[in-house]
Design a protein around this motif. Structure first.
Motif, mmCIF file in Angstrom:
data_model
loop_
_atom_site.group_PDB
_atom_site.id
_atom_site.type_symbol
_atom_site.label_atom_id
_atom_site.label_comp_id
_atom_site.label_asym_id
_atom_site.label_seq_id
_atom_site.Cartn_x
_atom_site.Cartn_y
_atom_site.Cartn_z
ATOM 1 N N MET A 1 27.529 69.217 40.209
ATOM 2 C CA MET A 1 27.016 70.206 41.150
ATOM 3 C C MET A 1 25.734 70.842 40.622
ATOM 4 S SD MET A 1 28.620 73.641 42.713
ATOM 5 C CE MET A 1 27.592 74.577 41.595
ATOM 6 N N PRO A 2 24.608 70.649 41.313
ATOM 7 C CA PRO A 2 23.338 71.199 40.847
ATOM 8 C C PRO A 2 23.321 72.728 40.913
ATOM 9 C CG PRO A 2 23.008 69.462 42.490
ATOM 10 C CD PRO A 2 24.452 69.832 42.523
ATOM 11 N N ARG A 3 22.550 73.327 40.029
ATOM 12 C CA ARG A 3 22.422 74.782 39.989
ATOM 13 C C ARG A 3 21.981 75.355 41.338
ATOM 14 N NH1 ARG A 3 20.905 78.329 35.658
ATOM 15 N NH2 ARG A 3 20.653 76.488 34.343
ATOM 16 N N GLY A 4 21.102 74.652 42.019
ATOM 17 C CA GLY A 4 20.561 75.160 43.270
ATOM 18 C C GLY A 4 21.576 75.284 44.391
ATOM 19 N N HIS A 5 22.751 74.685 44.227
ATOM 20 C CA HIS A 5 23.789 74.750 45.258
ATOM 21 C C HIS A 5 24.941 75.668 44.867
ATOM 22 C CE1 HIS A 5 22.167 71.626 47.907
ATOM 23 N NE2 HIS A 5 21.824 70.973 46.811
ATOM 24 N N LEU A 6 24.735 76.482 43.848
ATOM 25 C CA LEU A 6 25.809 77.338 43.357
ATOM 26 C C LEU A 6 26.310 78.304 44.426
ATOM 27 C CD1 LEU A 6 27.575 78.143 41.005
ATOM 28 C CD2 LEU A 6 25.724 79.592 40.155
ATOM 29 N N ASP A 7 25.401 78.954 45.130
ATOM 30 C CA ASP A 7 25.819 79.893 46.176
ATOM 31 C C ASP A 7 26.626 79.190 47.261
ATOM 32 O OD1 ASP A 7 24.751 82.142 45.031
ATOM 33 O OD2 ASP A 7 22.826 81.983 46.067
ATOM 34 N N GLU A 8 26.176 78.012 47.653
ATOM 35 C CA GLU A 8 26.883 77.265 48.690
ATOM 36 C C GLU A 8 28.287 76.890 48.231
ATOM 37 O OE1 GLU A 8 26.427 73.134 51.326
ATOM 38 O OE2 GLU A 8 24.894 73.684 49.854
ATOM 39 N N ALA A 9 28.415 76.460 46.980
ATOM 40 C CA ALA A 9 29.721 76.072 46.456
ATOM 41 C C ALA A 9 30.671 77.265 46.398
ATOM 42 C CB ALA A 9 29.563 75.456 45.068
ATOM 43 N N LEU A 10 30.166 78.419 46.002
ATOM 44 C CA LEU A 10 31.003 79.618 45.965
ATOM 45 C C LEU A 10 31.465 80.000 47.368
ATOM 46 C CD1 LEU A 10 29.021 81.733 43.339
ATOM 47 C CD2 LEU A 10 31.214 80.571 42.997
ATOM 48 N N ARG A 11 30.590 79.823 48.349
ATOM 49 C CA ARG A 11 30.981 80.109 49.735
ATOM 50 C C ARG A 11 32.081 79.157 50.201
ATOM 51 N NH1 ARG A 11 25.390 81.151 50.577
ATOM 52 N NH2 ARG A 11 25.039 79.009 51.272
ATOM 53 N N ILE A 12 31.959 77.884 49.837
ATOM 54 C CA ILE A 12 32.978 76.911 50.238
ATOM 55 C C ILE A 12 34.337 77.305 49.670
ATOM 56 C CG2 ILE A 12 33.752 74.518 50.009
ATOM 57 C CD1 ILE A 12 30.789 73.701 49.950
ATOM 58 N N ALA A 13 34.365 77.644 48.382
ATOM 59 C CA ALA A 13 35.634 78.022 47.754
ATOM 60 C C ALA A 13 36.246 79.225 48.457
ATOM 61 C CB ALA A 13 35.412 78.322 46.273
ATOM 62 N N ARG A 14 35.419 80.208 48.782
ATOM 63 C CA ARG A 14 35.943 81.406 49.444
ATOM 64 C C ARG A 14 36.412 81.095 50.860
ATOM 65 N NH1 ARG A 14 31.532 84.257 46.375
ATOM 66 N NH2 ARG A 14 32.614 85.647 44.916
#
Length: 249
Positions: free
Chosen positions: A194-207
């Motif tokens: 998972m690239p650093r630039g997609h961190l916010d998106e990944a956190l949103r998916i988990a939530r």
């Protein structure tokens, strides 16, 4: 956007408190910085898996004893790694490994890796979990399916790993509707590549999907040659600061 699929009740989890589940760093001699970092005050850790040598090993390992002791002293739950091999591992072998983890490392529970997902395998997994709970008071049990299993597994464990895989799959993943019957604290997501630039998106998916225990890394799975979970992501400090504050999306 598939990952924003709502739960069966028509609502999504947007206020989920996230914490880390560490799937298993490399041996403390190989990854001393990683193990040391886990005791940093304020790191939101739910638990850490101890995998000495594809299990507890043949004898107590002094370096793992020290690492596990430091985590326990810091109030971090330590889980012994048990490889179920999708149901191919014998009950007696699993219980024997569990005894060694308890005798040598005083673990707080177990992570059952490569856990089967089908309904037919549930009775044997339930038998194993019941035995593990009898061996260890208040044992925390995590079933590492890596995908959504038959719903009945949720009644046998404290947590289920319902996603374990690459970012390329995670970003388009969907949550099973039956998970809406359980709180986010019951589910874990592990994502590699998972690239650093997609961190916010990944956190949103988990939530949105209702998984409160996560581990995201930019390390990749090179066809089994490298274990992406053995070292910390390059953005560890950044992700700790983002979820350690308890800020939700």
């Amino acid at each position: 956007m598939p990952h924003l699929t709502s739960t069966a009740t028509g609502t999504a989890h947007t206020d989920v408190r996230l914490g880390f589940g560490i799937p298993g760093f490399a041996h403390p001699l190989v990854a001393p910085a990683e193990w040391s970092e886990l005791t940093r005050p304020g790191t939101p850790l739910d638990w850490v898996v101890l995998n000495v040598s594809r299990g507890p090993g043949g004898r107590p390992d002094p370096h793992c004893l020290e690492a596990a002791g430091r985590l326990r002293n810091a109030g971090v739950r330590v889980l012994g790694h048990l490889d179920v091999m999708y149901g191919a591992r014998g009950f007696g072998e699993l219980v024997s490994d569990a005894h060694r983890y308890l005798d040598w490392y005083q673990v707080d529970g177990f992570s059952l890796d490569r856990c089967p997902t089908e309904r037919a395998a549930l009775p044997e997994v339930r038998r194993t979990v019941t035995t593990l709970r009898a061996l260890c008071d208040d044992a925390h049990i995590v079933l590492g399916h890596g995908t959504h299993p038959y719903p009945g597994y949720a009644e046998s464990a404290d947590q289920l790993v319902t996603f374990s895989g690459p970012w390329s799959d995670y970003r388009w993943s969907q949550v099973a509707e039956w998970t809406a019957d359980y709180p986010p604290e019951r589910f874990c997501h592990f994502v590699h590549g998972m690239p650093r630039g997609h961190l916010d998106e990944a956190l949103r998916i988990a939530r949105w999907q209702g998984a409160s225990t996560i581990y995201f890394t930019d390390r990749v799975d090179s066809g089994g040659a490298d274990d992406p979970w053995e070292s910390m992501p390059g953005y560890w400090d950044e992700i700790v600061s983002r979820i350690g504050t308890g800020v939700s999306e």
